[in-house]
Every structure is written in C-alpha cells, then in structure tokens.
Scaffold this motif. Sequence first.
Motif, PDB file in Angstrom:
ATOM      1  N   ASP A  71      43.264  44.824  47.028  1.00 53.48           N
ATOM      2  CA  ASP A  71      42.331  45.723  46.344  1.00 53.48           C
ATOM      3  C   ASP A  71      42.262  45.368  44.863  1.00 53.48           C
ATOM      4  O   ASP A  71      43.287  45.024  44.241  1.00 53.48           O
ATOM      5  CB  ASP A  71      42.790  47.168  46.498  1.00 53.48           C
ATOM      6  CG  ASP A  71      42.705  47.654  47.940  1.00 53.48           C
ATOM      7  OD1 ASP A  71      41.838  47.138  48.675  1.00 53.48           O
ATOM      8  OD2 ASP A  71      43.517  48.531  48.323  1.00 53.48           O
ATOM      9  N   PRO A  72      41.090  45.420  44.261  1.00 51.65           N
ATOM     10  CA  PRO A  72      40.986  45.161  42.817  1.00 51.65           C
ATOM     11  C   PRO A  72      41.813  46.167  42.016  1.00 51.65           C
ATOM     12  O   PRO A  72      42.004  47.316  42.426  1.00 51.65           O
ATOM     13  CB  PRO A  72      39.488  45.320  42.532  1.00 51.65           C
ATOM     14  CG  PRO A  72      38.815  45.131  43.857  1.00 51.65           C
ATOM     15  CD  PRO A  72      39.783  45.676  44.877  1.00 51.65           C
ATOM     16  N   ILE A  73      42.313  45.719  40.889  1.00 52.32           N
ATOM     17  CA  ILE A  73      43.080  46.575  39.985  1.00 52.32           C
ATOM     18  C   ILE A  73      42.133  47.090  38.906  1.00 52.32           C
ATOM     19  O   ILE A  73      41.457  46.304  38.232  1.00 52.32           O
ATOM     20  CB  ILE A  73      44.234  45.785  39.358  1.00 52.32           C
ATOM     21  CG1 ILE A  73      45.164  45.253  40.445  1.00 52.32           C
ATOM     22  CG2 ILE A  73      44.997  46.657  38.365  1.00 52.32           C
ATOM     23  CD1 ILE A  73      46.245  44.333  39.921  1.00 52.32           C
ATOM     24  N   ASN A  74      42.059  48.399  38.757  1.00 53.35           N
ATOM     25  CA  ASN A  74      41.167  49.010  37.765  1.00 53.35           C
ATOM     26  C   ASN A  74      41.920  49.238  36.455  1.00 53.35           C
ATOM     27  O   ASN A  74      43.040  49.770  36.447  1.00 53.35           O
ATOM     28  CB  ASN A  74      40.615  50.336  38.285  1.00 53.35           C
ATOM     29  CG  ASN A  74      39.721  50.157  39.497  1.00 53.35           C
ATOM     30  OD1 ASN A  74      39.010  49.165  39.608  1.00 53.35           O
ATOM     31  ND2 ASN A  74      39.759  51.114  40.417  1.00 53.35           N
ATOM     32  N   ILE A  75      41.297  48.830  35.362  1.00 53.85           N
ATOM     33  CA  ILE A  75      41.897  48.966  34.026  1.00 53.85           C
ATOM     34  C   ILE A  75      40.885  49.631  33.100  1.00 53.85           C
ATOM     35  O   ILE A  75      39.760  49.147  32.951  1.00 53.85           O
ATOM     36  CB  ILE A  75      42.309  47.596  33.454  1.00 53.85           C
ATOM     37  CG1 ILE A  75      43.354  46.943  34.356  1.00 53.85           C
ATOM     38  CG2 ILE A  75      42.844  47.742  32.035  1.00 53.85           C
ATOM     39  CD1 ILE A  75      43.751  45.562  33.902  1.00 53.85           C
ATOM     40  N   ASP A  76      41.284  50.737  32.492  1.00 51.33           N
ATOM     41  CA  ASP A  76      40.435  51.447  31.531  1.00 51.33           C
ATOM     42  C   ASP A  76      40.965  51.176  30.124  1.00 51.33           C
ATOM     43  O   ASP A  76      42.066  51.599  29.772  1.00 51.33           O
ATOM     44  CB  ASP A  76      40.441  52.946  31.827  1.00 51.33           C
ATOM     45  CG  ASP A  76      39.431  53.705  30.976  1.00 51.33           C
ATOM     46  OD1 ASP A  76      38.793  53.071  30.099  1.00 51.33           O
ATOM     47  OD2 ASP A  76      39.268  54.915  31.184  1.00 51.33           O
ATOM     48  N   LEU A  77      40.169  50.451  29.331  1.00 52.75           N
ATOM     49  CA  LEU A  77      40.579  50.132  27.965  1.00 52.75           C
ATOM     50  C   LEU A  77      40.314  51.265  26.982  1.00 52.75           C
ATOM     51  O   LEU A  77      40.716  51.182  25.821  1.00 52.75           O
ATOM     52  CB  LEU A  77      39.865  48.872  27.475  1.00 52.75           C
ATOM     53  CG  LEU A  77      40.352  47.535  28.041  1.00 52.75           C
ATOM     54  CD1 LEU A  77      39.561  46.391  27.438  1.00 52.75           C
ATOM     55  CD2 LEU A  77      41.817  47.337  27.761  1.00 52.75           C
ATOM     56  N   GLY A  78      39.582  52.281  27.397  1.00 51.99           N
ATOM     57  CA  GLY A  78      39.288  53.387  26.494  1.00 51.99           C
ATOM     58  C   GLY A  78      38.181  53.038  25.516  1.00 51.99           C
ATOM     59  O   GLY A  78      37.252  52.288  25.840  1.00 51.99           O
ATOM     60  N   GLU A  79      38.309  53.535  24.281  1.00 51.57           N
ATOM     61  CA  GLU A  79      37.257  53.370  23.282  1.00 51.57           C
ATOM     62  C   GLU A  79      37.628  52.312  22.249  1.00 51.57           C
ATOM     63  O   GLU A  79      38.806  52.073  21.977  1.00 51.57           O
ATOM     64  CB  GLU A  79      36.989  54.702  22.575  1.00 51.57           C
ATOM     65  CG  GLU A  79      36.474  55.794  23.498  1.00 51.57           C
ATOM     66  CD  GLU A  79      36.242  57.102  22.761  1.00 51.57           C
ATOM     67  OE1 GLU A  79      36.801  57.249  21.637  1.00 51.57           O
ATOM     68  OE2 GLU A  79      35.523  57.966  23.274  1.00 51.57           O
ATOM     69  N   CYS A  80      36.585  51.719  21.678  1.00 51.40           N
ATOM     70  CA  CYS A  80      36.760  50.747  20.598  1.00 51.40           C
ATOM     71  C   CYS A  80      35.572  50.858  19.658  1.00 51.40           C
ATOM     72  O   CYS A  80      34.419  50.990  20.109  1.00 51.40           O
ATOM     73  CB  CYS A  80      36.867  49.329  21.162  1.00 51.40           C
ATOM     74  SG  CYS A  80      37.026  48.037  19.900  1.00 51.40           S
ATOM     75  N   GLU A  81      35.848  50.830  18.353  1.00 51.54           N
ATOM     76  CA  GLU A  81      34.773  50.911  17.372  1.00 51.54           C
ATOM     77  C   GLU A  81      33.887  49.673  17.441  1.00 51.54           C
ATOM     78  O   GLU A  81      34.380  48.544  17.604  1.00 51.54           O
ATOM     79  CB  GLU A  81      35.347  51.043  15.960  1.00 51.54           C
ATOM     80  CG  GLU A  81      36.149  52.310  15.728  1.00 51.54           C
ATOM     81  CD  GLU A  81      36.770  52.333  14.353  1.00 51.54           C
ATOM     82  OE1 GLU A  81      36.196  51.695  13.439  1.00 51.54           O
ATOM     83  OE2 GLU A  81      37.823  52.963  14.177  1.00 51.54           O
ATOM     84  N   VAL A  82      32.585  49.893  17.321  1.00 49.99           N
ATOM     85  CA  VAL A  82      31.654  48.774  17.293  1.00 49.99           C
ATOM     86  C   VAL A  82      31.934  47.934  16.045  1.00 49.99           C
ATOM     87  O   VAL A  82      32.023  48.461  14.941  1.00 49.99           O
ATOM     88  CB  VAL A  82      30.200  49.280  17.295  1.00 49.99           C
ATOM     89  CG1 VAL A  82      29.238  48.114  17.094  1.00 49.99           C
ATOM     90  CG2 VAL A  82      29.890  49.988  18.595  1.00 49.99           C
ATOM     91  N   GLY A  83      32.072  46.634  16.248  1.00 55.23           N
ATOM     92  CA  GLY A  83      32.437  45.741  15.151  1.00 55.23           C
ATOM     93  C   GLY A  83      33.904  45.356  15.162  1.00 55.23           C
ATOM     94  O   GLY A  83      34.308  44.466  14.419  1.00 55.23           O
ATOM     95  N   LYS A  84      34.705  46.017  15.986  1.00 50.14           N
ATOM     96  CA  LYS A  84      36.118  45.676  16.115  1.00 50.14           C
ATOM     97  C   LYS A  84      36.390  45.141  17.515  1.00 50.14           C
ATOM     98  O   LYS A  84      35.487  45.041  18.346  1.00 50.14           O
ATOM     99  CB  LYS A  84      37.003  46.892  15.819  1.00 50.14           C
ATOM    100  CG  LYS A  84      36.938  47.361  14.378  1.00 50.14           C
ATOM    101  CD  LYS A  84      37.941  48.475  14.112  1.00 50.14           C
ATOM    102  CE  LYS A  84      37.914  48.915  12.663  1.00 50.14           C
ATOM    103  NZ  LYS A  84      38.898  49.992  12.378  1.00 50.14           N
ATOM    104  N   MET A  85      37.651  44.807  17.774  1.00 47.05           N
ATOM    105  CA  MET A  85      38.057  44.276  19.069  1.00 47.05           C
ATOM    106  C   MET A  85      39.261  45.050  19.593  1.00 47.05           C
ATOM    107  O   MET A  85      40.040  45.597  18.822  1.00 47.05           O
ATOM    108  CB  MET A  85      38.409  42.787  18.964  1.00 47.05           C
ATOM    109  CG  MET A  85      37.283  41.899  18.492  1.00 47.05           C
ATOM    110  SD  MET A  85      37.747  40.141  18.476  1.00 47.05           S
ATOM    111  CE  MET A  85      39.085  40.170  17.264  1.00 47.05           C
ATOM    112  N   LYS A  86      39.393  45.078  20.900  1.00 45.94           N
ATOM    113  CA  LYS A  86      40.543  45.702  21.541  1.00 45.94           C
ATOM    114  C   LYS A  86      41.054  44.752  22.616  1.00 45.94           C
ATOM    115  O   LYS A  86      40.273  44.209  23.389  1.00 45.94           O
ATOM    116  CB  LYS A  86      40.156  47.048  22.148  1.00 45.94           C
ATOM    117  CG  LYS A  86      41.343  47.906  22.551  1.00 45.94           C
ATOM    118  CD  LYS A  86      40.888  49.309  22.929  1.00 45.94           C
ATOM    119  CE  LYS A  86      42.078  50.229  23.162  1.00 45.94           C
ATOM    120  NZ  LYS A  86      41.642  51.618  23.483  1.00 45.94           N
ATOM    121  N   THR A  87      42.373  44.557  22.663  1.00 35.46           N
ATOM    122  CA  THR A  87      42.966  43.562  23.554  1.00 35.46           C
ATOM    123  C   THR A  87      43.943  44.215  24.521  1.00 35.46           C
ATOM    124  O   THR A  87      44.695  45.126  24.147  1.00 35.46           O
ATOM    125  CB  THR A  87      43.699  42.489  22.732  1.00 35.46           C
ATOM    126  OG1 THR A  87      42.772  41.870  21.835  1.00 35.46           O
ATOM    127  CG2 THR A  87      44.292  41.420  23.638  1.00 35.46           C
TER     128      THR A  87
END
Length: 456
Positions: A71-87
């Motif tokens: 089964d695929p693993i679901n990952i929720d990264l949440g929110e990120c400001e436009v213009g920035k990055m989230k890893t």
Amino acid sequence: SSGINAEYGVNLQGEGLIGEDTLFLPPGGDCIYSFIYQPMQPTVSEGGVYFTSDSAGDFWYSLNLTAHPADPINIDLGECEVGKMKTVLLTLKNPLKEEVSFSAKSSNTNNFGIGPAFGSISPLGRCELSVVFTPSLINIPHKTQIIVLSDKIGEWIYNVFAQGVIPEMGKPQTIFSNLSASSSSKITFRNPMEYPLTLLPTLIESSEAFRIDSPNASTTLSPFETFEIPFSFSPTTMSNHSTVLSIQQSPETQRLTSSQLKWDIPIYGVCEMELLTPTPMSLLQCEPGSNLTKNVVLILPHFRNVNSNNSDGDVDVWIEFESANEIGLNVSEILSANVESREANNSNLHLHVVTKFAPSIALSNVPINCYVYLNHKAGSPRWKLKVILDRTISQPSQVQSEPSFDLVETNSTSLRPFSPQTQSSSSLNIAQNPVNSANKLPSISSVGRKSRKNHS
C-alpha cells in the motif's frame, strides 16, 4: 529410540521464505515451526517446507505464495510559506545481504523535488531520500506521488500532500562594510507562483546606510522566473544598522490572489573598523614546537555607540585566515586571543588581551595572514586586526649555552629568571636589532627559553 528428540533438517523453497534450518521434535509429542514470508516484489508462486530426518523419515508441506503490491505510504507535509521550501526525509531500508541500487521520481516536479534521483544502499543498510516542497499556490493543496524503484527489492510508493500559505518574514541577510566605505550585494528572488507577477522592491524601514538600485521600479516575472535586486551598504557610524527589503505585489496582479502578496526580508549591516597597525600583535614570530605569548592592550574606538547601555560589556573574539588556501589548517590550534580585562575610556573600550602563538611543524614557512575579530555580540559592528603569523627557523648557535630565561612579551618587554637547564640546545629564535647609542635593550620577537651567550 524412546526418550530422544528427533532432529529434522528444514529446507524452505520459495522466494522470500525465511526460517530456522533445524527442528527438534520431542518423543511422542509435537511442536510448532514458524517461518517468515517476506517477498520483495508482487508475485504469485508455489513453494514448500521440507523436513528430513535419517531416523524418523521425511515429510513436507506445499505452499501457495501470493505477494500483493504494498500500500502507498501517505505523508502530509503540512503548510509552507510561498517563496520558501519545506523538506522531509524518507528512509529506505535494504533487507538483503547484498548492495541494491534504486531510482526515484516525482509526478509533480514543479512543486516537489527529490534527491538523490539515483543511488545505492549497502547490504542490510539504509539511506535517506529528501523531498523538497516549494508551493506555487495559496490555500490550495499540492500533491505528488513519489516512486522509488529497485530491481531487487521492488518499489516504494509515497503519496505526499502539502499546502502553500501567505508568506511572512523572509530569511535575514547580512552585509559587511568598512566604516565610511561602501559594499554591494544582491538578493535573488524567484517568482514562486504559477502565474506572472509584477513586483516592486522597496526599503520599508528607512536607513541612510542602505540603498537599492532603481528604487520605485517594478519588474514583471514569468512563473518561476528569477531576478536580482542589487543593494549597497555605506555606514558612516560605528553602530547597529538594519533595514527591511519589501518585495510587494503590484495592484495589477493582485486580482489573481485572495490577498496581496508581500515578501519582507530583513537586512543587517555589520560595520567593520580595522585597528591601526602596527600593534604588538601585528607580527607574531616563533619557532615550530615553541610558543610565543604577548600581553597587549587593544583600543576599540566608538564602542559606546555600539553598546550604549553597558560600555563595559563582554566582547567576543574569534580568528579567521585571510586566505582560503589555509582552509586545511585549524587556526585555533596555533593562535589564541583571550580578553583578560576591559575598561571604558570615554567612548572607547580598552581591552587587555593575552595572545598565544604556537606554530606546528606542519605550518607553512611562508608567513600567513589572518584577522582577529572583536565584537560585542553577533550582528553588531566589529573591529578587526590583521596579524601576520611567521614560523621562523633558528640558526645553529656557534657558542656554548648557559642558564636560560623565560621571556614573555608585553607592551614593554619583561624578563623573568628561569630555572637553569642542562641542555645546550636552544628551542627559540630571538630576533635582535643592534643596540643603539642610547644602550637600549634589543627588541624581542619570540617567547620561550633562550640561553645567554658568552662571546670570547
């Protein structure tokens, strides 16, 4: 025979079957044999468990093996400001006793980057895969499917979800300049949106020390296009300097978003003042294997402008090489500078500094330039002193040695008696100038033990 356990050898046949290779069965009893089915890839096949014994005979079980896709693993990264990055980091594990290679890809490359795209995992090892999210819409979900494929293990599937939100404060930038001079830098901005933007960069906190080129000039950027914003820093006072660069969306493109887009980037200007040379610290000369200690007084002009509430405040000291060619050397291992005491004098601060130079054998014979930096706290104006490190080589002595002295340099050189030594060799080079007509003592440029010489 009665009372003896029957020993069976176990043979597992089938992809992904793991278990013990021996089974002991008690006389007249039974037992449970457990094994693991761990398939690497989806498949339908047949297998078996075979039990063999020279004394008790053989028996076996046939197996129908079916491996379903994971089964695929679901990952929720949440929110990120436009213009920035989230890893986010994904951990890949290799269950095999051999190295495996893999490839990775993302179905949405505009918003989700992945790396490395290709790699290998050591036997029974693990590695990390980074997923970088860069939003291009506000309050609208972004998603991607990441597939990691290995010919020996199979595939991992990840469904990743995230959402962009209105930007807040950007990453602070720092620029350095000498007092009453000017330095330039630039900020690279990328339009993170999926539609064109017309942007106007301005300084929203006025400061005479900062200026941006072409003020009040707007720029239209295509989706994901970048442009550079040059700015300069010209400090005229030894004080704290800061401003905020605001990159605002023009009214023409505001209709494309629910609210006005604005990116605020703090800029901190660090004013530098180079202390006048020469000082007792300007040139440090010493032999490898010996050490030189100097007690000096450094004056920091205009310190009260930096620290008006506490002119006797602490001062941080650190040292850096001037040239990147010395990057392999650890400057802290050969040179140290510690503030022993401090005292205010009008707007200046007088620092009593103890400096120790201990060159190693590996230090280059060519003099090395470095800077000693002093400031009140990170981001505040700083003073710097250029120091030349000279690893000198002593010349062989032609005379006999007698009891030596321990020499420590201060602003006025002082001598202290040292216990007599039986060794005749010297480990310190003392550079002497001819004694002048006033019969002054020669200057001393090293510290350590040096024998007095008798001349016939």
